[in-house]
Design an enzyme around this catalytic site. Structure first.
Site, PDB file in Angstrom:
ATOM      1  N   ASN A   9       0.870  -1.172   0.000  1.00 20.54           N
ATOM      2  CA  ASN A   9       0.000   0.000   0.000  1.00 20.54           C
ATOM      3  C   ASN A   9       0.909   1.225   0.000  1.00 20.54           C
ATOM      4  O   ASN A   9       1.494   1.548   1.024  1.00 20.54           O
ATOM      5  CB  ASN A   9      -0.898  -0.039   1.250  1.00 20.54           C
ATOM      6  CG  ASN A   9      -1.744   1.219   1.393  1.00 20.54           C
ATOM      7  OD1 ASN A   9      -1.778   2.063   0.499  1.00 20.54           O
ATOM      8  ND2 ASN A   9      -2.414   1.349   2.523  1.00 20.54           N
ATOM      9  N   LYS A  11       0.177   4.249  -0.223  1.00 19.38           N
ATOM     10  CA  LYS A  11      -0.427   5.431   0.416  1.00 19.38           C
ATOM     11  C   LYS A  11      -0.179   6.678  -0.449  1.00 19.38           C
ATOM     12  O   LYS A  11      -0.166   6.576  -1.667  1.00 19.38           O
ATOM     13  CB  LYS A  11       0.071   5.570   1.856  1.00 19.38           C
ATOM     14  CG  LYS A  11      -0.168   4.290   2.666  1.00 19.38           C
ATOM     15  CD  LYS A  11       0.033   4.442   4.148  1.00 19.38           C
ATOM     16  CE  LYS A  11      -0.215   3.104   4.838  1.00 19.38           C
ATOM     17  NZ  LYS A  11      -0.129   3.175   6.296  1.00 19.38           N
ATOM     18  N   HIS A  96      -9.476   1.066   4.916  1.00 16.39           N
ATOM     19  CA  HIS A  96      -8.222   1.299   5.637  1.00 16.39           C
ATOM     20  C   HIS A  96      -8.471   2.245   6.814  1.00 16.39           C
ATOM     21  O   HIS A  96      -9.287   3.159   6.726  1.00 16.39           O
ATOM     22  CB  HIS A  96      -7.170   1.886   4.695  1.00 16.39           C
ATOM     23  CG  HIS A  96      -5.797   1.845   5.273  1.00 16.39           C
ATOM     24  ND1 HIS A  96      -5.349   2.762   6.184  1.00 16.39           N
ATOM     25  CD2 HIS A  96      -4.786   0.951   5.103  1.00 16.39           C
ATOM     26  CE1 HIS A  96      -4.108   2.456   6.533  1.00 16.39           C
ATOM     27  NE2 HIS A  96      -3.741   1.357   5.897  1.00 16.39           N
ATOM     28  N   GLU A  98      -6.912   4.664   7.838  1.00 14.74           N
ATOM     29  CA  GLU A  98      -6.719   6.087   7.505  1.00 14.74           C
ATOM     30  C   GLU A  98      -7.955   6.661   6.816  1.00 14.74           C
ATOM     31  O   GLU A  98      -8.263   7.844   6.955  1.00 14.74           O
ATOM     32  CB  GLU A  98      -5.446   6.235   6.651  1.00 14.74           C
ATOM     33  CG  GLU A  98      -4.201   6.006   7.512  1.00 14.74           C
ATOM     34  CD  GLU A  98      -3.018   5.388   6.784  1.00 14.74           C
ATOM     35  OE1 GLU A  98      -2.973   5.420   5.536  1.00 14.74           O
ATOM     36  OE2 GLU A  98      -2.129   4.859   7.476  1.00 14.74           O
ATOM     37  N   GLU A 168      -5.352  -4.974  10.539  1.00 12.88           N
ATOM     38  CA  GLU A 168      -4.317  -3.963  10.750  1.00 12.88           C
ATOM     39  C   GLU A 168      -4.577  -3.249  12.074  1.00 12.88           C
ATOM     40  O   GLU A 168      -5.342  -2.283  12.115  1.00 12.88           O
ATOM     41  CB  GLU A 168      -4.329  -2.941   9.612  1.00 12.88           C
ATOM     42  CG  GLU A 168      -4.046  -3.521   8.250  1.00 12.88           C
ATOM     43  CD  GLU A 168      -3.454  -2.484   7.307  1.00 12.88           C
ATOM     44  OE1 GLU A 168      -2.349  -2.720   6.814  1.00 12.88           O
ATOM     45  OE2 GLU A 168      -4.074  -1.429   7.081  1.00 12.88           O
ATOM     46  N   GLY A 174       2.645   2.162  10.894  1.00 12.03           N
ATOM     47  CA  GLY A 174       3.604   3.251  10.759  1.00 12.03           C
ATOM     48  C   GLY A 174       4.312   3.606  12.060  1.00 12.03           C
ATOM     49  O   GLY A 174       4.963   4.643  12.148  1.00 12.03           O
ATOM     50  N   SER A 214       3.646  -2.294  10.365  1.00 13.95           N
ATOM     51  CA  SER A 214       5.094  -2.385  10.571  1.00 13.95           C
ATOM     52  C   SER A 214       5.662  -3.758  10.207  1.00 13.95           C
ATOM     53  O   SER A 214       6.561  -4.266  10.883  1.00 13.95           O
ATOM     54  CB  SER A 214       5.457  -2.003  12.011  1.00 13.95           C
ATOM     55  OG  SER A 214       5.043  -0.673  12.284  1.00 13.95           O
TER      56      SER A 214
HETATM   57  P1  13P Z   1       3.135   0.256   7.771  1.00 17.99           P
HETATM   58  O1  13P Z   1       3.637  -1.005   7.123  1.00 17.99           O
HETATM   59  O2  13P Z   1       3.861   1.478   7.302  1.00 17.99           O
HETATM   60  O3  13P Z   1       3.021   0.133   9.240  1.00 17.99           O
HETATM   61  O4  13P Z   1       1.632   0.464   7.212  1.00 17.99           O
HETATM   62  C1  13P Z   1       0.745  -0.584   7.252  1.00 17.99           C
HETATM   63  C2  13P Z   1      -0.476  -0.213   6.481  1.00 17.99           C
HETATM   64  O5  13P Z   1      -1.230   0.657   6.887  1.00 17.99           O
HETATM   65  C3  13P Z   1      -0.735  -0.918   5.225  1.00 17.99           C
HETATM   66  O6  13P Z   1      -2.005  -0.643   4.740  1.00 17.99           O
END
Ligand code: 13P
Length: 256
Positions: A9, A11, A96, A98, A168, A174, A214
């Site tokens: 992803n 982002k 997601h 976010e 997740e 992150g 992560s």
């Molecule tokens: P990270 O791997 O940066 O923690 O992000 C995970 C994520 O949100 C994938 O959709």
């Protein structure tokens, strides 16, 4: 035997030029290899055409990070599932954290979007997971139950082919803090049990449940090797070809 999926992803990173380069670097490292699972990259909308051209012939699938809850009309700034399909997209990430947190998306949005993704013959990756406060308050399972219950039973024809789940935990996204193998396995097994209750035992047994948060080359093998973890949804580590392919290598080592 479930086929693993390692999905990047990207982002809000990688415009067309940088995205083309990254996809080419990933493709180059995987070209000619026999993979026992699926590898997917999900660039921003404007980067999709550039990546589609580069990825042709490589074992890299193409995904999107979101889509509209409508196919057409007066919805300024939106991108319809049918448009993504036309651009070569095979998977769309929906729900997601976010999108939930920053754009206020709800179960209604997710159910509508997944239906349209399915209607286009694409697969949805539905994300869910608890906040740190939920976990600390002992509510992680309740939150996950509510998130899955709010969407899965409303879908017309969800199955293990057109739907992928991605657990997740928000506290691991992150942050560099990864779920322990114990937590990941427990939450994945719990999720599969819920899916069994909602969609039946056979769908649950075949459904891929990815871990996200992560995930890195150094922990991929351990996480993806867990009995109920079928791959990863990768954020930060998907932005470097070497790291992303390192995670694919981890998946191959345990599920290949
Ligand atoms: P990270 O791997 O940066 O923690 O992000 C995970 C994520 O949100 C994938 O959709």
């Amino acid at each position: 035997m479930r086929r693993y999926l390692v999905a990047g992803n990207w982002k809000l990173n990688m415009g067309p030029a940088a995205g083309r380069e990254l996809a080419a670097a990933v493709g180059e490292r995987l070209r000619g290899r026999t993979l026992h699972g699926d590898v997917l990259v999900c660039p921003p909308f404007v980067t999709i055409p550039a990546v589609a051209t580069v990825a042709q012939g490589d074992p890299v699938l193409l995904g999107a990070q979101n889509c509209a809850a409508h196919e057409q009309g007066a919805f300024t700034g939106e991108v319809a599932p049918g448009m993504l399909k036309e651009a070569g997209v095979q998977y769309v990430i929906i729900g997601h954290s976010e999108r939930r947190q920053y754009y206020g998306e709800t179960d209604d949005d997710f159910a509508a979007k997944i239906e349209l993704v399915h209607a286009q013959g694409m697969k949805a990756i539905f994300c869910y997971g608890e906040l740190l406060a939920d976990r600390k308050g002992g509510r992680a399972e309740d939150v996950v139950r509510a998130q899955l219950k709010g969407v899965l039973p409303r879908l017309q024809s969800p199955n293990a082919y057109n739907l992928v789940l991605a657990y997740e935990p928000v506290w691991a996204i992150g942050t560099g803090e990864t779920a322990t193998p114990e937590i990941a396995q427990q939450m994945h097994a719990f999720s599969r049990e819920l899916v069994s209750g909602m969609l039946g035992a056979e769908v649950a047994a075949n459904m891929r449940i990815l871990y996200g948060g992560s995930c890195k080359p150094g922990n991929a093998r351990e996480l993806i090797g867990l009995p109920d973890v079928d791959g990863g949804l990768i954020g930060g580590a998907a932005l470097k070809a070497e790291d992303f392919v390192g995670i694919v290598d981890g998946a191959e080592a345990v599920l290949g």
